[in-house]
Scaffold this active site. Sequence first.
Site, PDB file in Angstrom:
ATOM      1  N   ARG A 104      -6.567  12.558   0.743  1.00 32.58           N
ATOM      2  CA  ARG A 104      -5.348  13.026   1.733  1.00 32.58           C
ATOM      3  C   ARG A 104      -4.020  12.099   1.093  1.00 32.58           C
ATOM      4  O   ARG A 104      -2.985  12.357   1.705  1.00 32.58           O
ATOM      5  CB  ARG A 104      -5.768  12.571   3.095  1.00 32.58           C
ATOM      6  N   GLU A 112     -11.022  -9.071   3.386  1.00 28.83           N
ATOM      7  CA  GLU A 112     -10.050  -8.947   4.134  1.00 28.83           C
ATOM      8  C   GLU A 112      -9.948  -8.676   5.523  1.00 28.83           C
ATOM      9  O   GLU A 112     -10.798  -7.649   6.151  1.00 28.83           O
ATOM     10  CB  GLU A 112      -9.351  -7.406   3.596  1.00 28.83           C
ATOM     11  N   ARG A 164      -9.370   8.136  -0.863  1.00 32.52           N
ATOM     12  CA  ARG A 164     -10.426   8.727   0.340  1.00 32.52           C
ATOM     13  C   ARG A 164     -10.961   9.613  -0.295  1.00 32.52           C
ATOM     14  O   ARG A 164     -10.639  10.498  -1.217  1.00 32.52           O
ATOM     15  CB  ARG A 164      -9.676   9.254   1.456  1.00 32.52           C
ATOM     16  N   GLU A 175      -8.908   0.517  -2.863  1.00 36.76           N
ATOM     17  CA  GLU A 175      -9.649   0.495  -1.581  1.00 36.76           C
ATOM     18  C   GLU A 175     -10.700   1.728  -1.771  1.00 36.76           C
ATOM     19  O   GLU A 175      -9.992   2.823  -2.033  1.00 36.76           O
ATOM     20  CB  GLU A 175      -8.914   0.480  -0.571  1.00 36.76           C
ATOM     21  N   THR A 235      -8.093   3.590   8.776  1.00 36.61           N
ATOM     22  CA  THR A 235      -9.233   2.759   8.788  1.00 36.61           C
ATOM     23  C   THR A 235      -9.452   2.310  10.057  1.00 36.61           C
ATOM     24  O   THR A 235      -8.671   1.053  10.220  1.00 36.61           O
ATOM     25  CB  THR A 235      -9.273   1.982   7.386  1.00 36.61           C
ATOM     26  N   HIS A 243       0.920   6.350   1.864  1.00 39.28           N
ATOM     27  CA  HIS A 243       1.927   7.441   2.459  1.00 39.28           C
ATOM     28  C   HIS A 243       2.702   8.055   1.635  1.00 39.28           C
ATOM     29  O   HIS A 243       3.282   9.020   2.168  1.00 39.28           O
ATOM     30  CB  HIS A 243       2.080   6.878   3.819  1.00 39.28           C
ATOM     31  N   ASN A 289       0.846  -1.108   0.011  1.00 35.06           N
ATOM     32  CA  ASN A 289      -0.017  -0.171   0.001  1.00 35.06           C
ATOM     33  C   ASN A 289       0.988   1.204   0.108  1.00 35.06           C
ATOM     34  O   ASN A 289       1.862   1.486   1.046  1.00 35.06           O
ATOM     35  CB  ASN A 289      -1.051  -0.114   1.224  1.00 35.06           C
ATOM     36  N   HIS A 343      -5.737   3.512  -1.583  1.00 36.46           N
ATOM     37  CA  HIS A 343      -6.896   3.886  -1.198  1.00 36.46           C
ATOM     38  C   HIS A 343      -7.418   5.419  -1.424  1.00 36.46           C
ATOM     39  O   HIS A 343      -6.599   6.376  -1.105  1.00 36.46           O
ATOM     40  CB  HIS A 343      -6.922   3.963   0.489  1.00 36.46           C
ATOM     41  N   HIS A 357      -3.446  -4.337   7.890  1.00 36.17           N
ATOM     42  CA  HIS A 357      -3.406  -3.025   8.714  1.00 36.17           C
ATOM     43  C   HIS A 357      -2.660  -3.407   9.986  1.00 36.17           C
ATOM     44  O   HIS A 357      -2.773  -4.251  10.936  1.00 36.17           O
ATOM     45  CB  HIS A 357      -4.945  -2.709   9.188  1.00 36.17           C
TER      46      HIS A 357
HETATM   47  N1  PXP Z   1      -5.752  -3.005   4.355  1.00 35.74           N
HETATM   48  C1  PXP Z   1      -6.780  -1.943   4.288  1.00 35.74           C
HETATM   49  C2  PXP Z   1      -8.192  -2.441   3.853  1.00 35.74           C
HETATM   50  C3  PXP Z   1      -6.357  -0.560   4.634  1.00 35.74           C
HETATM   51  O1  PXP Z   1      -7.331   0.292   4.509  1.00 35.74           O
HETATM   52  C4  PXP Z   1      -5.198  -0.406   5.004  1.00 35.74           C
HETATM   53  C5  PXP Z   1      -4.972   0.940   5.460  1.00 35.74           C
HETATM   54  O2  PXP Z   1      -5.573   1.650   6.266  1.00 35.74           O
HETATM   55  C6  PXP Z   1      -4.202  -1.380   4.904  1.00 35.74           C
HETATM   56  C7  PXP Z   1      -4.580  -2.625   4.526  1.00 35.74           C
HETATM   57  C8  PXP Z   1      -2.891  -1.083   5.307  1.00 35.74           C
HETATM   58  O3  PXP Z   1      -2.676  -0.681   6.529  1.00 35.74           O
HETATM   59  P1  PXP Z   1      -1.255  -0.168   7.306  1.00 35.74           P
HETATM   60  O4  PXP Z   1      -0.775   1.026   6.357  1.00 35.74           O
HETATM   61  O5  PXP Z   1      -1.423  -0.090   8.716  1.00 35.74           O
HETATM   62  O6  PXP Z   1      -0.306  -1.366   6.571  1.00 35.74           O
END
Ligand code: PXP
Length: 241
Positions: A48, A150, A44, A69, A100, A9, A6, A42, A183
């Site tokens: 952001r 998930e 949003r 996402e 999330t 960031h 992901n 994602h 997550h």
């Molecule tokens: N899976 C989903 C559905 C998410 O929304 C997120 C980020 O919020 C993640 C995985 C990845 O989480 P992290 O950034 O904490 O690794």
Amino acid sequence: MKLGVNIDHVGTLRQVRGVSYPDVAAAAEAAEAGGADFITVHLREDRRHVIDSDLPRLAAVVQTHINLEIAVTDEMREIAMAYKPASICLVPEKREELTTEGGLDVVGHLARVRDFVTTLSTAGSEVSLFIDPEEAQIAAAVQCGAPAIELHTGRYAADGNLQPLKHAAAVATAAGLKVNAGHGLTLENVAAVCTLPVTELNIGHSIIARAVFVGLAQAVAEMRQAMGLAAIIRPRQSQQP
Ligand code: PXP
């Protein structure tokens, strides 16, 4: 097991300054070079992290596939239908949250979630539902016709108790669902999740944080190693910083 990286960031770092760098598409290439099996973003409501114009740019450079996402809103459904990513994860979204913070309440929004699953699946995407590891939510996901879920690993990341995830993964697998998870996963806590019958992990924040020190490709490679996965070295398509 597959690793979805992901890269939200990377977008966050750009958006907090309102500039054009760091480039999210370049990040996708670097993540793939380090062994990402796919790229997750994602979009949003408040934009952001990634923004709308990132989507076609990502589609142009990503060699693996994109997992998008989105919240269960009409706007996001329209965007998803326009880009038809290989996979879509439906997530809950509150504007004021830092991240999330819980799973989608499929039980409470069954008809609407089912409608989204049907429409997006018909358009060709594999749809998963981001849910807490609870039997009622798993049963509701089955009722929606979702092929995948998930499991939200945030609670495990906070308290270290794997049991709810273990039970949920077993229940969902027995119900015929593909089980993904994510997550809050880090180099330190990911190995235990890899003992579960889970097909894909989505990991973002800890990989991007580690990338500050070692670079993104290396950070992804380290995560693969922590997951017990073989290294994948992919040539980059273009020369990116
Ligand atoms: N899976 C989903 C559905 C998410 O929304 C997120 C980020 O919020 C993640 C995985 C990845 O989480 P992290 O950034 O904490 O690794």
